[in-house]
Each structure stands twice: as C-alpha cells, then as structure tokens.
Design an enzyme around this catalytic site. Structure first.
Site, PDB file in Angstrom:
ATOM      1  N   ASN A 247      -0.847 -10.687   9.135  1.00  0.00           N
ATOM      2  CA  ASN A 247      -0.012  -9.522   8.829  1.00  0.00           C
ATOM      3  C   ASN A 247       0.357  -8.738  10.089  1.00  0.00           C
ATOM      4  OD1 ASN A 247       1.397  -7.913   7.082  1.00  0.00           O
ATOM      5  ND2 ASN A 247      -0.331  -6.595   6.596  1.00  0.00           N
TER       6      ASN A 247
ATOM      7  N   LYS B 176      -4.063  -5.718  17.276  1.00  0.00           N
ATOM      8  CA  LYS B 176      -3.164  -4.754  17.918  1.00  0.00           C
ATOM      9  C   LYS B 176      -3.070  -5.006  19.431  1.00  0.00           C
ATOM     10  CE  LYS B 176      -1.931  -2.324  14.317  1.00  0.00           C
ATOM     11  NZ  LYS B 176      -0.574  -1.870  13.982  1.00  0.00           N
TER      12      LYS B 176
ATOM     13  N   PHE C 228       5.495   0.371  11.478  1.00  0.00           N
ATOM     14  CA  PHE C 228       4.192   0.816  10.957  1.00  0.00           C
ATOM     15  C   PHE C 228       3.504  -0.262  10.127  1.00  0.00           C
ATOM     16  CE2 PHE C 228       6.683   4.745  11.311  1.00  0.00           C
ATOM     17  CZ  PHE C 228       5.823   5.499  12.074  1.00  0.00           C
ATOM     18  N   ALA C 229       4.309  -1.135   9.498  1.00  0.00           N
ATOM     19  CA  ALA C 229       3.745  -2.062   8.510  1.00  0.00           C
ATOM     20  C   ALA C 229       2.607  -2.871   9.116  1.00  0.00           C
ATOM     21  CB  ALA C 229       4.845  -2.987   8.004  1.00  0.00           C
ATOM     22  N   ALA C 230       1.416  -2.706   8.574  1.00  0.00           N
ATOM     23  CA  ALA C 230       0.246  -3.411   9.103  1.00  0.00           C
ATOM     24  C   ALA C 230      -0.931  -3.221   8.154  1.00  0.00           C
ATOM     25  CB  ALA C 230      -0.124  -2.843  10.484  1.00  0.00           C
TER      26      ALA C 230
ATOM     27  N   TYR D  13      -9.158  -6.040  13.584  1.00  0.00           N
ATOM     28  CA  TYR D  13      -8.046  -5.089  13.507  1.00  0.00           C
ATOM     29  C   TYR D  13      -7.606  -4.692  14.916  1.00  0.00           C
ATOM     30  CZ  TYR D  13      -5.764  -0.544  13.099  1.00  0.00           C
ATOM     31  OH  TYR D  13      -4.894   0.508  13.242  1.00  0.00           O
TER      32      TYR D  13
ATOM     33  N   THR E 175       0.836  -1.214   0.000  1.00  0.00           N
ATOM     34  CA  THR E 175       0.000   0.000   0.000  1.00  0.00           C
ATOM     35  C   THR E 175       0.869   1.262   0.000  1.00  0.00           C
ATOM     36  OG1 THR E 175      -0.136  -0.014   2.415  1.00  0.00           O
ATOM     37  CG2 THR E 175      -1.939  -1.076   1.223  1.00  0.00           C
TER      38      THR E 175
ATOM     39  N   PHE F  11      -5.431   7.785  17.298  1.00  0.00           N
ATOM     40  CA  PHE F  11      -6.855   7.988  17.022  1.00  0.00           C
ATOM     41  C   PHE F  11      -6.983   8.172  15.497  1.00  0.00           C
ATOM     42  CE2 PHE F  11      -9.093   7.705  21.098  1.00  0.00           C
ATOM     43  CZ  PHE F  11      -8.016   7.229  21.820  1.00  0.00           C
TER      44      PHE F  11
ATOM     45  N   ARG G 196     -15.220  10.893  15.931  1.00  0.00           N
ATOM     46  CA  ARG G 196     -13.817  10.506  15.970  1.00  0.00           C
ATOM     47  C   ARG G 196     -12.939  11.716  16.289  1.00  0.00           C
ATOM     48  NH1 ARG G 196     -16.022   6.430  15.958  1.00  0.00           N
ATOM     49  NH2 ARG G 196     -15.768   4.572  14.676  1.00  0.00           N
TER      50      ARG G 196
HETATM   51  N1  UDP Z   1     -17.222   6.762   7.399  1.00  0.00           N
HETATM   52  C1  UDP Z   1     -18.339   7.080   6.629  1.00  0.00           C
HETATM   53  N2  UDP Z   1     -18.207   7.065   5.262  1.00  0.00           N
HETATM   54  C2  UDP Z   1     -17.028   6.737   4.642  1.00  0.00           C
HETATM   55  C3  UDP Z   1     -15.912   6.428   5.441  1.00  0.00           C
HETATM   56  C4  UDP Z   1     -16.045   6.439   6.829  1.00  0.00           C
HETATM   57  O1  UDP Z   1     -19.426   7.370   7.138  1.00  0.00           O
HETATM   58  O2  UDP Z   1     -16.991   6.724   3.395  1.00  0.00           O
HETATM   59  C5  UDP Z   1     -17.343   6.792   8.872  1.00  0.00           C
HETATM   60  C6  UDP Z   1     -17.041   5.462   9.518  1.00  0.00           C
HETATM   61  O3  UDP Z   1     -18.184   4.631   9.544  1.00  0.00           O
HETATM   62  C7  UDP Z   1     -16.571   5.899  10.912  1.00  0.00           C
HETATM   63  C8  UDP Z   1     -15.900   7.247  10.651  1.00  0.00           C
HETATM   64  O4  UDP Z   1     -16.392   7.682   9.381  1.00  0.00           O
HETATM   65  O5  UDP Z   1     -17.676   6.112  11.735  1.00  0.00           O
HETATM   66  C9  UDP Z   1     -14.389   7.157  10.599  1.00  0.00           C
HETATM   67  O6  UDP Z   1     -14.062   6.093   9.734  1.00  0.00           O
HETATM   68  P1  UDP Z   1     -12.603   5.909   9.127  1.00  0.00           P
HETATM   69  O7  UDP Z   1     -12.646   4.746   8.177  1.00  0.00           O
HETATM   70  O8  UDP Z   1     -12.122   7.217   8.591  1.00  0.00           O
HETATM   71  O9  UDP Z   1     -11.693   5.572  10.394  1.00  0.00           O
HETATM   72  P2  UDP Z   1     -11.819   4.444  11.542  1.00  0.00           P
HETATM   73  O10 UDP Z   1     -12.400   5.161  12.731  1.00  0.00           O
HETATM   74  O11 UDP Z   1     -12.677   3.335  11.021  1.00  0.00           O
HETATM   75  O12 UDP Z   1     -10.415   4.018  11.761  1.00  0.00           O
END
Ligand code: UDP
Length: 323
Positions: free
Chosen positions: A91, A144, A72-74, A140, A35, A168, A220
């Site tokens: 992985n 971790k 970082f690789a994951a 996931y 990636t 985060f 988030r």
């Molecule tokens: N999300 C969304 N639409 C998208 C991508 C993400 O509504 O196209 C939402 C997802 O369901 C989560 C938040 O955005 O509630 C953050 O998701 P992201 O994949 O960015 O990071 P995560 O918290 O999963 O690592």
C-alpha cells in the site's frame, strides 16, 4: 491552484482539503474510502478509487491536470505493520510508485508527501532534526523511508519537485467541530483514551512502563491536525515558488509521556476512566520529539494550537458528537 489529494477523505487529508477549500483552491480527492469517509470531504470532488488501479489514477490525473499532488493515502499503524508487513509495502510503496508513474505520464511534477517520525527509529539525539540517520524499527517507518529514497532519486532524474513532511503524532479535531478522526478501529493514544472515557472500550492499556523515560512510558510530540494542515499549505506554496525538493519535520519540539496524556484526558473529560498497565507494543520507539526549525525557517510555519489540553479538548468535542 488545482490540487489532487490522495487519501483526502481520511483524517489528515480531510483537514488539508478543508483548508485548501477555504482558500478557494480546486480540489480532486482520490480515496478508496477504506478508512476515509465521504462526509469528511468538505470541498472539491471525490473520486472513489484505489491507487492499485494504475489506469484509473492516470486517467484521473490526465483529466484533472493538477498543479500539484498531495499524497496522504497510506496504511499508518505501527503495530499492524509489524504483523502485516506486506500490506504496508504494497500500500505505501507499490501504490505510491503507481501514483508517481501516473504523475510522470501526465507531466505532473509537484508532490507533497506524507512521511513520518517513524523513519528515524530510535534517535540518538533529541529533538530530532532532518539530518538524523533513518533507521526505522518497524515496517511502517521502513515503507516511508523507501518512498523518500525514491523521491530523492526521482528529483534530479525527472526534474521532479517534492516536499516530504515528516509528521510527529497528529491529534485533535477541526476547531469548528466539522471533522475529526474517525477510524473504525481507534488505535492512537488520544482517540483511544477518549473512546474509553466515552465507554466505547472498557479500559485503556498503557503499552510499556519500563521505557528509559522519566515515568517509564513513551514520549511523543503531539501536533494539532490544523497546524499540520497549515504546514502542507505552506509547503505547497514553497514548492510552487521555489521548485526545490526538501524534507521537513513537523512537530512542536516538546513531548508528553503516555501517562501525562492519560492524566490530561481524564482532567478534560472529567471522567476517571479505567487504565491498565500492559507490556510494550511491538515497534514503539521510547521517545520522538521534533526539531521543526527548518519548516519554520523555510515556509514561515507558526503553529497556532501548541497546547496539549486544547488538542485533547478539540478531539473530545468531536468524539462526543459521534455515536
Ligand atoms: N499507546 C498506549 N495505549 C494505547 C495507544 C497508544 O499506551 O491504547 C502508546 C503507544 O504505545 C505509544 C504512544 O501511546 O507509545 C503513541 O502511540 P500512537 O499509536 O498514538 O502513535 P504512534 O507513535 O504509534 O504513531
């Protein structure tokens, strides 16, 4: 300092390599380019290889003799981990064990580990500090947690010194525009929204509008990738100085809902891109907000980019440059 960086051609890794390079450190990036991208490695050397190849990792460490390893690789996508758990355990867990084995064989004992807020699952209190119970709700996060446990056991057994940083939601791009997120398939919210704004995808789906949050969408804590990169450098310095194993959150301590991010992305791009409400995505906790008091206290971390609009702006500048 000599630093061996796995996944250094990836999104977060390449920003840390940039910062290490700007400070004049000697870097060897180990990346299978699944990636990541060669162009993202702005400093040091790149060795294309996979952590599944134990002999190659050991030989690379044996030749380079680093002072520390940053790993970082994951695999990092929550939803994919629900569909393909073995990919995540192989992985993220088995390949990390290969790396740790190789480190012990070559007497390399300082380690910075990429962990995640996904280790907490659905927290009972918010913001979350490092003492909160680890109850991951997706493979996931579970992968971790497993490695964190390995590190906890390894530290006393082998005088192994590590800092695990629980990230985060990392977003944004380098302020000088040289690097940014560049996955083939964009699944993270900010990148996805900007790609919709660009017309690369038809519409943005909001996954879940019935969460127990004020506007029903997930919350988030979005952290600028350069602030996260700085946290790695400071954690490394802390580790070199003290040798003390530790685990620290990295976030700003406040969150934004999916709807708020979408609105901010529309304002910054000036594009009223199509958005559709959709069912929840598997594995998503309703809210994740960091208490990063410990990181600040222990390493002196002071974020410089704590501003959602700035985060989105840097990501947008980067996105516009990409075809
Ligand atoms: N999300 C969304 N639409 C998208 C991508 C993400 O509504 O196209 C939402 C997802 O369901 C989560 C938040 O955005 O509630 C953050 O998701 P992201 O994949 O960015 O990071 P995560 O918290 O999963 O690592």
């Amino acid at each position: 300092m000599k630093v061996f960086v796995t996944g250094g051609a990836g999104y977060i890794g390449s920003h840390v390599v940039k910062l290490l390079g700007e400070e004049g450190h000697d870097i060897l990036v180990f990346d299978n380019l699944s990636t990541g991208h060669e162009w993202a490695v702005l400093y040091g050397r790149l060795l294309k290889g996979d952590l599944a190849d134990r002999d190659l990792v050991r030989d690379a460490l044996d030749t380079f003799r680093p002072d520390a390893v940053i790993h970082f690789a994951a695999s990092i996508q929550v939803e994919e981990s629900v569909r393909e758990p073995l990919k995540y355990y192989r992985n993220n867990v088995i390949n990390t064990l290969n790396l740790l084995d190789a480190m012990l064989e070559t007497n390399t004992t300082r380690f910075i580990y990429s962990s995640t807020a996904a280790t907490y699952g659905i927290p009972e209190t918010m913001p979350i500090d490092e003492t909160a119970p680890l109850r991951p709700i997706n493979p996931y996060g579970a992968s971790k947690v497993m490695v964190e446990q390995v590190l906890r056991d390894l530290a006393p057994a082998k005088d192994f010194q590590y800092v695990a940083l629980r990230y985060f939601n990392v977003a944004g791009a380098a302020s000088d525009g040289r690097i940014g997120q560049a996955y083939a398939e964009a699944t993270h919210l900010i990148t996805r929204a900007l790609k919709v704004a660009k017309g690369e995808y038809k519409k943005l789906f909001i996954y879940g509008t019935d969460y127990p949050t004020p506007d029903g969408t997930c919350i988030r804590d979005y952290v600028h990738v350069e602030d996260l990169a700085l946290a790695h450098l400071l954690a490394l310095r802390y580790l070199m100085d003290t040798g003390r194993p530790d685990i620290m959150n990295c976030g700003y301590g406040h969150g934004f809902s999916v709807r708020e991010v979408v609105e901010a992305a529309k304002t910054i791009t000036g594009i009223d891109f199509p958005v559709e409400e959709a069912p929840r995505r598997a594995g998503d906790p309703p809210a994740l907000i960091a208490d990063s008091t410990k990181l600040k206290r222990v390493t002196g971390w002071e974020p410089g980019h704590d501003d959602l609009r700035h985060i989105i702006k840097t990501a947008w500048e980067w996105e516009k440059k990409r075809i």
